[in-house]
Design an enzyme around this catalytic site. Structure first.
Site, PDB file in Angstrom:
ATOM      1  N   ASP A   1      13.128   3.313   1.362  1.00  0.00           N
ATOM      2  CA  ASP A   1      12.186   2.743   2.336  1.00  0.00           C
ATOM      3  C   ASP A   1      12.920   2.165   3.549  1.00  0.00           C
ATOM      4  O   ASP A   1      12.597   2.481   4.703  1.00  0.00           O
ATOM      5  CB  ASP A   1      11.346   1.627   1.689  1.00  0.00           C
ATOM      6  CG  ASP A   1      10.323   2.151   0.709  1.00  0.00           C
ATOM      7  OD1 ASP A   1      10.347   3.362   0.423  1.00  0.00           O
ATOM      8  OD2 ASP A   1       9.499   1.353   0.223  1.00  0.00           O
TER       9      ASP A   1
ATOM     10  N   ALA B   1       0.815  -1.215   0.000  1.00  0.00           N
ATOM     11  CA  ALA B   1       0.000   0.000   0.000  1.00  0.00           C
ATOM     12  C   ALA B   1       0.849   1.266   0.000  1.00  0.00           C
ATOM     13  O   ALA B   1       0.359   2.359   0.260  1.00  0.00           O
ATOM     14  CB  ALA B   1      -0.925  -0.007   1.210  1.00  0.00           C
TER      15      ALA B   1
HETATM   16  O1  PMV Z   1       5.627   1.413  -3.121  1.00  0.00           O
HETATM   17  P1  PMV Z   1       6.681   1.709  -2.121  1.00  0.00           P
HETATM   18  O2  PMV Z   1       6.180   2.254  -0.848  1.00  0.00           O
HETATM   19  O3  PMV Z   1       7.621   0.548  -1.916  1.00  0.00           O
HETATM   20  O4  PMV Z   1       7.589   2.896  -2.719  1.00  0.00           O
HETATM   21  C1  PMV Z   1       8.284   2.727  -3.904  1.00  0.00           C
HETATM   22  C2  PMV Z   1       9.090   3.946  -4.211  1.00  0.00           C
HETATM   23  C3  PMV Z   1       9.729   3.923  -5.591  1.00  0.00           C
HETATM   24  O5  PMV Z   1      10.466   5.133  -5.715  1.00  0.00           O
HETATM   25  C4  PMV Z   1       8.689   3.860  -6.676  1.00  0.00           C
HETATM   26  C5  PMV Z   1      10.687   2.740  -5.753  1.00  0.00           C
HETATM   27  C6  PMV Z   1      11.964   2.838  -4.935  1.00  0.00           C
HETATM   28  O6  PMV Z   1      12.641   1.812  -4.839  1.00  0.00           O
HETATM   29  O7  PMV Z   1      12.300   3.910  -4.403  1.00  0.00           O
END
Ligand code: PMV
Length: 321
Positions: free
Chosen positions: A152, A104
């Site tokens: 993240d 999400a």
């Molecule tokens: O979908 P999430 O919360 O894992 O975020 C991904 C973020 C991106 O920039 C699209 C991919 C990344 O590895 O940073």
């Protein structure tokens, strides 16, 4: 060996997702109203090595030996084992409880990677630095997502707002004033891997145009850093909305996300955008605290399946240049 726990927050990307994969800056903050916790309990007296995973939300139990090689749990433990250079693990039960919704855009997979790295290493008697835990979590994320930027696992490991450029040490942001976010779930799910791949294909096909969009997103993250260090909530909101428009241009939004963003903008939010991989997951809106509850109702009326309020607090350290 006593039981060992690790509890980590969720996260949201305020600015710069997708562009961050290409080396542009992005900003992420921890979301402390949701979290994931792992607890490692020793299983003494087992004649053979037994590692059991228990999802305390569902009550589901899995034995490591029954999982295929590509399973997240197996890949995670293998990464930790290699990183620590240990031959085998003692028998243990790994209990996982989480209030972070999965797939999400709120960091569920990175939270699991960080919490497992921290709790398993500590259970084995290792006192790892945060940097090392972050490295392990990044390796685990690679199994899951292929080419993650690392933002993240970084924001979750350090539990601080971060200005992040791939491959560089994170800069922690001193936020002058705490601010209120509304986080609204579209109820739709698209794996991040898919949208990252979609952007990659567009980039290969139409490099000049896509690079132009990514560059503008990078500029927004830079301006947002200044706005967050000042007390400029209106600018933060406006930059968020501009960031959303660019993500839409990039092709990672959809009608439902656009509707939720528009509903937030029309109901008194300073600004709003999708967050994370896109084409589903959540939108975030920066809102006046006193309007948060009524805005929440507006977003639920506009089709959000869930909506919650979260405060982004200033952190202890200044930006490390
Ligand atoms: O979908 P999430 O919360 O894992 O975020 C991904 C973020 C991106 O920039 C699209 C991919 C990344 O590895 O940073």
């Amino acid at each position: 060996m006593p039981a060992i726990s690790a509890k980590v927050p969720g996260k949201t990307i305020l600015f710069g997702e997708h562009a961050v994969v290409y080396g542009y800056p992005a900003i992420a903050v921890p979301i402390n109203s949701i979290h994931l916790k792992t607890t490692i309990i020793p299983l003494p007296g087992k004649s053979h090595e037994e590692i059991k995973f228990v999802d305390t939300n569902s009550g589901k139990e899995l034995l490591l030996n029954d999982l295929n090689q590509g399973h997240t749990f197996k890949a995670a433990l293998r990464t930790i084992q290699e990183g620590l250079s240990v031959n085998h693990f003692p028998s243990m039960e790994i209990r996982i409880s989480s209030s972070i919704p999965s797939s999400a855009g709120l960091g569920s997979s990175a939270a699991l990677a960080v919490a497992l790295s921290r709790s398993v290493s500590s259970f084995l008697g290792f006192k790892l630095s945060e940097e090392k835990i972050n490295q392990f979590a990044y390796e685990i994320e690679k199994h899951q997502h292929g080419t993650p930027s690392g933002i993240d696992n970084t924001v979750i490991t350090y539990n601080q707002p971060v200005y992040y450029i791939k491959g560089r040490p994170p800069q922690f942001i001193q936020i002058s004033n705490s601010f209120t976010l509304l986080i609204a779930d579209s109820g739709l799910r698209t794996p991040t891997r898919d949208t990252v791949q979609y952007v990659r294909q567009s980039y290969e096909r139409n490099r000049t145009e896509v690079e132009g969009i990514l560059n503008q997103i990078g500029d927004i993250s830079q301006k947002a850093l200044t706005a967050m260090q000042g007390k400029d909530i209106c600018t933060i909101g406006a930059l968020m909305s501009s960031n959303h428009a660019l993500l839409e241009k990039l092709g990672v939004s959809n009608e439902k996300l656009n509707n939720l963003v528009t509903a937030a903008q029309n109901s008194g939010a300073y600004g709003a955008k999708l967050c994370g991989g896109g084409r589903g997951g959540n939108i975030i809106a920066v809102v006046p605290p006193e309007a948060a509850e009524s805005l929440k109702d507006e977003l639920l009326n506009a089709g959000a399946v869930n909506c919650f309020v979260s405060t982004v607090y200033s952190n202890r350290e200044g930006v490390k240049k």
